[in-house]
Design an enzyme around this catalytic site. Structure first.
Site, PDB file in Angstrom:
ATOM      1  N   SER A  23       1.082  -1.217   0.136  1.00 44.19           N
ATOM      2  CA  SER A  23       0.102  -0.003  -0.002  1.00 44.19           C
ATOM      3  C   SER A  23       0.925   1.220   0.001  1.00 44.19           C
ATOM      4  O   SER A  23       0.623   2.070  -0.814  1.00 44.19           O
ATOM      5  CB  SER A  23      -0.886   0.021   1.263  1.00 44.19           C
TER       6      SER A  23
ATOM      7  N   HIS B 172      -1.167  -2.012  -7.190  1.00 42.54           N
ATOM      8  CA  HIS B 172      -1.790  -1.803  -5.955  1.00 42.54           C
ATOM      9  C   HIS B 172      -3.491  -1.955  -6.193  1.00 42.54           C
ATOM     10  O   HIS B 172      -4.029  -1.291  -6.847  1.00 42.54           O
ATOM     11  CB  HIS B 172      -1.775  -0.160  -5.486  1.00 42.54           C
TER      12      HIS B 172
ATOM     13  N   GLU C 187      -3.554   0.019  -9.587  1.00 45.67           N
ATOM     14  CA  GLU C 187      -2.784   0.955  -9.985  1.00 45.67           C
ATOM     15  C   GLU C 187      -1.283   0.079 -10.142  1.00 45.67           C
ATOM     16  O   GLU C 187      -1.018  -0.544  -9.474  1.00 45.67           O
ATOM     17  CB  GLU C 187      -2.402   1.995  -8.896  1.00 45.67           C
TER      18      GLU C 187
ATOM     19  N   ASN D 143      -4.460   6.804  -3.228  1.00 43.48           N
ATOM     20  CA  ASN D 143      -4.124   7.289  -1.657  1.00 43.48           C
ATOM     21  C   ASN D 143      -3.829   8.639  -1.573  1.00 43.48           C
ATOM     22  O   ASN D 143      -4.164   9.205  -0.671  1.00 43.48           O
ATOM     23  CB  ASN D 143      -3.591   6.229  -1.147  1.00 43.48           C
TER      24      ASN D 143
HETATM   25  N1  LIG Z   1      -6.000  -4.616   3.224  1.00 49.51           N
HETATM   26  C1  LIG Z   1      -6.098  -3.731   2.370  1.00 49.51           C
HETATM   27  O1  LIG Z   1      -7.275  -2.889   2.280  1.00 49.51           O
HETATM   28  C2  LIG Z   1      -4.710  -3.639   1.351  1.00 49.51           C
HETATM   29  C3  LIG Z   1      -5.157  -2.905   0.407  1.00 49.51           C
HETATM   30  C4  LIG Z   1      -4.184  -2.626  -0.689  1.00 49.51           C
HETATM   31  C5  LIG Z   1      -2.688  -3.137  -0.370  1.00 49.51           C
HETATM   32  N2  LIG Z   1      -2.670  -3.853   0.727  1.00 49.51           N
HETATM   33  C6  LIG Z   1      -1.383  -4.384   1.168  1.00 49.51           C
HETATM   34  O2  LIG Z   1      -1.534  -5.925   0.779  1.00 49.51           O
HETATM   35  C7  LIG Z   1      -0.517  -6.578   1.406  1.00 49.51           C
HETATM   36  C8  LIG Z   1      -1.390  -7.798   2.095  1.00 49.51           C
HETATM   37  O3  LIG Z   1      -2.147  -7.179   3.028  1.00 49.51           O
HETATM   38  P1  LIG Z   1      -3.477  -7.746   3.425  1.00 49.51           P
HETATM   39  O4  LIG Z   1      -4.250  -6.871   4.051  1.00 49.51           O
HETATM   40  O5  LIG Z   1      -3.727  -8.957   2.493  1.00 49.51           O
HETATM   41  O6  LIG Z   1      -2.705  -8.608   4.822  1.00 49.51           O
HETATM   42  P2  LIG Z   1      -3.019  -9.938   5.322  1.00 49.51           P
HETATM   43  O7  LIG Z   1      -2.470  -9.967   6.900  1.00 49.51           O
HETATM   44  O8  LIG Z   1      -4.533 -10.258   5.543  1.00 49.51           O
HETATM   45  O9  LIG Z   1      -2.378 -11.094   4.678  1.00 49.51           O
HETATM   46  C9  LIG Z   1      -0.717 -11.219   4.587  1.00 49.51           C
HETATM   47  C10 LIG Z   1      -0.525 -12.881   4.456  1.00 49.51           C
HETATM   48  O10 LIG Z   1       0.900 -12.831   4.348  1.00 49.51           O
HETATM   49  C11 LIG Z   1       1.315 -14.167   4.847  1.00 49.51           C
HETATM   50  N3  LIG Z   1       2.815 -14.058   4.943  1.00 49.51           N
HETATM   51  C12 LIG Z   1       3.459 -13.431   6.090  1.00 49.51           C
HETATM   52  N4  LIG Z   1       4.824 -13.723   5.832  1.00 49.51           N
HETATM   53  C13 LIG Z   1       4.847 -14.638   4.890  1.00 49.51           C
HETATM   54  C14 LIG Z   1       5.914 -15.125   4.058  1.00 49.51           C
HETATM   55  N5  LIG Z   1       7.199 -15.172   4.595  1.00 49.51           N
HETATM   56  N6  LIG Z   1       5.447 -15.828   3.126  1.00 49.51           N
HETATM   57  C15 LIG Z   1       4.372 -16.160   2.620  1.00 49.51           C
HETATM   58  N7  LIG Z   1       3.489 -15.445   3.121  1.00 49.51           N
HETATM   59  C16 LIG Z   1       3.617 -14.836   4.482  1.00 49.51           C
HETATM   60  C17 LIG Z   1       0.500 -14.023   6.222  1.00 49.51           C
HETATM   61  O11 LIG Z   1       0.522 -15.238   6.915  1.00 49.51           O
HETATM   62  C18 LIG Z   1      -1.017 -13.653   5.879  1.00 49.51           C
HETATM   63  O12 LIG Z   1      -1.911 -14.506   5.217  1.00 49.51           O
HETATM   64  C19 LIG Z   1       0.188  -5.619   2.382  1.00 49.51           C
HETATM   65  O13 LIG Z   1       1.410  -5.258   1.859  1.00 49.51           O
HETATM   66  C20 LIG Z   1      -0.747  -4.390   2.371  1.00 49.51           C
HETATM   67  O14 LIG Z   1      -0.205  -3.285   2.653  1.00 49.51           O
HETATM   68  C21 LIG Z   1      -3.708  -3.979   1.626  1.00 49.51           C
END
Ligand SMILES: NC(=O)c1ccc[n+]([C@@H]2O[C@H](COP(=O)([O-])OP(=O)(O)OC[C@H]3O[C@@H](n4cnc5c(N)ncnc54)[C@H](O)[C@@H]3O)[C@@H](O)[C@H]2O)c1
Length: 298
Positions: free
Chosen positions: A112, A133, A145, A184
């Site tokens: 993000s 993104h 994005e 954002n």
């Molecule tokens: N939640 C949102 O609204 C949103 C929106 C856009 C972007 N993002 C970005 O997307 C990414 C993921 O966010 P999320 O909300 O899905 O988080 P989340 O916590 O729901 O999921 C992250 C996953 O990554 C896994 N993980 C951690 N370390 C790992 C590794 N070494 N190898 C493999 N898997 C691993 C975790 O077990 C978990 O299942 C982040 O970078 C976040 O900033 C999130």
């Protein structure tokens, strides 16, 4: 475009939704996660989403969970990383991924806010690395994005834009790797002023939200800000800016009002109070209104 082999790293909130979009579009998807429970439930979570959306549940057969990272990426045309928001973790993962993929595999991060440049700078072949993104939930919000770094090749950008368009998304090319990308930056420019209005006692938080939802919020899905500016005229826009811009918040740091809320543990939904108070029922009702609205726009 021909169907692609996709590898998704991280099966959390974003990763499982991204896998779902590509699988529904007919692409073969492998997905991996460091936590076994996350991987074990990924297919059932995707199936439940598809059922709720009235989409073809058989798409889930195109998703293959895979505990081993190397195995998950080795035949991929495209790898998208959606693990926790942690720079050293992302850097380490891409270094590992690069050891297993073909030289022409495109590598993307769904971060993000972390600069794509910082995540990808250690790679041997940085021309195939970029940012994508997505917005939550990935299967309901159309925008992706596509972020270019100073190393990314035009070919990698074009291919990735086409891949996402073919999967039914609306890709937007971000030509410079700037914090907040496009969406954002716009969103948080609005939030800064929203907080400032409350801080200055001009209105309360509920009124800020009511004003947005009952006015330009109604038009935003069909009328972008610059379409709107052209519609009213650039001359009128200039006249308004001459008066309004000197009056609106232009602080370069988070507002003290926001910092105080956090210091007082008024963290929003998770503590029951943020800018305003939230009961559990109110939180559920708001979440459900948002989902209903997004579904109605598909
Ligand atoms: N939640 C949102 O609204 C949103 C929106 C856009 C972007 N993002 C970005 O997307 C990414 C993921 O966010 P999320 O909300 O899905 O988080 P989340 O916590 O729901 O999921 C992250 C996953 O990554 C896994 N993980 C951690 N370390 C790992 C590794 N070494 N190898 C493999 N898997 C691993 C975790 O077990 C978990 O299942 C982040 O970078 C976040 O900033 C999130």
């Amino acid at each position: 475009m021909a169907k692609a082999k996709i590898a998704v790293i991280g099966a959390g909130l974003m990763g499982h939704g991204i896998a779902q979009v590509f699988a529904l579009a007919g692409d073969e998807v492998t997905i991996t996660d460091a936590v076994a429970a996350s991987l074990d439930t990924v297919k059932s979570r995707i199936a439940a989403n598809l059922r709720e959306l009235g989409e073809d549940e058989r798409a889930v057969a195109r998703v293959t969970p895979c505990a081993d990272l190397g195995e998950a990426v080795q035949t991929a045309d495209y790898v998208v990383e959606a693990v926790s928001e942690d720079l050293p973790l992302k850097q380490k993962l891409f270094a590992e991924i690069e050891r297993h993929v073909r030289p022409d595999t495109i590598l993307a991060s769904n971060t993000s806010v972390i600069p794509i440049t910082a995540i990808m700078e250690g790679l041997k072949q940085r021309e195939r690395a970029l940012g994508t993104h997505w917005w939550n939930p990935p299967y309901l919000v159309p925008l992706v994005e596509v972020i270019e770094t100073r190393w990314t090749s035009p070919k990698a950008i074009a291919w990735t834009m086409e891949l996402h368009a073919a999967a039914g998304k609306k890709p937007a090319h971000v030509k410079k790797d700037v914090p907040g990308f496009i969406g954002n930056r716009l969103q948080h420019a609005l939030w800064r002023e929203a907080i400032s209005l409350v801080e200055q006692g001009i209105c309360d938080a509920e009124t800020v939200d009511a004003v947005v939802k009952a006015s330009f919020g109604r038009r935003l899905a069909v009328l972008g800000p610059l379409e709107n500016a052209d519609q009213v005229g650039t001359d009128l826009t200039l006249a308004i800016h001459n008066i309004v811009l000197p009056a609106i918040d232009n602080r370069r740091a988070p507002s003290p009002y926001l910092q105080k809320l956090v210091a007082e543990k008024k963290l929003g939904f998770k503590s029951g109070e943020g800018f305003r108070k939230w009961t559990a029922d109110e939180q559920t009702a708001l979440r459900s209104r948002v989902m209903q609205h997004l579904k109605s726009m598909l």
